[in-house]
Scaffold this motif. Sequence first.
Motif, PDB file in Angstrom:
ATOM      1  N   ASP A  18      -3.303  -5.782  -7.706  1.00 12.49           N
ATOM      2  CA  ASP A  18      -3.995  -6.206  -6.500  1.00 12.49           C
ATOM      3  C   ASP A  18      -2.965  -6.936  -5.641  1.00 12.49           C
ATOM      4  O   ASP A  18      -2.308  -7.865  -6.105  1.00 12.49           O
ATOM      5  CB  ASP A  18      -5.146  -7.143  -6.874  1.00 12.49           C
ATOM      6  CG  ASP A  18      -6.029  -7.508  -5.695  1.00 12.49           C
ATOM      7  OD1 ASP A  18      -5.489  -7.673  -4.572  1.00 12.49           O
ATOM      8  OD2 ASP A  18      -7.237  -7.654  -5.890  1.00 12.49           O
ATOM      9  N   CYS A  62       1.388  -1.613 -10.173  1.00  6.81           N
ATOM     10  CA  CYS A  62      -0.026  -1.313  -9.989  1.00  6.81           C
ATOM     11  C   CYS A  62      -0.768  -2.636 -10.114  1.00  6.81           C
ATOM     12  O   CYS A  62      -1.026  -3.118 -11.222  1.00  6.81           O
ATOM     13  CB  CYS A  62      -0.483  -0.307 -11.045  1.00  6.81           C
ATOM     14  SG  CYS A  62      -2.212   0.144 -10.871  1.00  6.81           S
ATOM     15  N   LEU A  87      -2.743  -0.127  -5.828  1.00  9.75           N
ATOM     16  CA  LEU A  87      -3.847  -0.680  -6.618  1.00  9.75           C
ATOM     17  C   LEU A  87      -4.368   0.302  -7.669  1.00  9.75           C
ATOM     18  O   LEU A  87      -4.659  -0.078  -8.799  1.00  9.75           O
ATOM     19  CB  LEU A  87      -4.985  -1.109  -5.677  1.00  9.75           C
ATOM     20  CG  LEU A  87      -6.226  -1.726  -6.312  1.00  9.75           C
ATOM     21  CD1 LEU A  87      -5.859  -2.988  -7.089  1.00  9.75           C
ATOM     22  CD2 LEU A  87      -7.254  -2.035  -5.242  1.00  9.75           C
ATOM     23  N   ASN A 134       3.901  -1.042  -4.413  1.00 13.49           N
ATOM     24  CA  ASN A 134       2.680  -1.372  -5.139  1.00 13.49           C
ATOM     25  C   ASN A 134       1.531  -0.469  -4.711  1.00 13.49           C
ATOM     26  O   ASN A 134       1.382  -0.136  -3.542  1.00 13.49           O
ATOM     27  CB  ASN A 134       2.290  -2.831  -4.884  1.00 13.49           C
ATOM     28  CG  ASN A 134       1.059  -3.224  -5.676  1.00 13.49           C
ATOM     29  OD1 ASN A 134       1.105  -3.309  -6.891  1.00 13.49           O
ATOM     30  ND2 ASN A 134      -0.045  -3.439  -4.983  1.00 13.49           N
ATOM     31  N   CYS A 155       0.865  -1.192   0.000  1.00 15.21           N
ATOM     32  CA  CYS A 155       0.000   0.000   0.000  1.00 15.21           C
ATOM     33  C   CYS A 155       0.890   1.227   0.000  1.00 15.21           C
ATOM     34  O   CYS A 155       0.975   1.958   0.987  1.00 15.21           O
ATOM     35  CB  CYS A 155      -0.911  -0.009   1.220  1.00 15.21           C
ATOM     36  SG  CYS A 155      -1.934  -1.482   1.331  1.00 15.21           S
TER      37      CYS A 155
END
Length: 127
Positions: A119, A117, A89, A87, A49
């Motif tokens: 999940d 980028c 999302l 990363n 995140c």
Amino acid sequence: LSEARVTGEMMQQELTSMIPVAILAAHLKQNRTLFTKKNADDLRFLDLCAAPGSKTCQLLSALDKITSTKNNNDNSHQSIDYTLVANELSPQRANWMRQRLHQQSCSKSLSNLIVTCADGRDYAKMD
């Protein structure tokens, strides 16, 4: 201060984002045996995140300091490579974070950083 944030000269960060990096950095400093050429390929970090990038910037700076070793004989410096995957999302937030990190120049070299980028659950499927 407001202008410094807009121009990227200063990055604001919440205390809750600073704590994980501070704990990780302390652990890594205590376990310097990880930072050998033999183990260099194993130094991989994942921030699932990552946006807006404050934590990533703090981690890059800490890793630069921890992985850089000074040779006392000739005053030269040697760096152990590492990889940090940041990363996010949201494609827009990932792009904005990438721009912000480059603008902030929070690391000697951003060559150790990969911005993705995806999940975060997809990473569990990778080796």
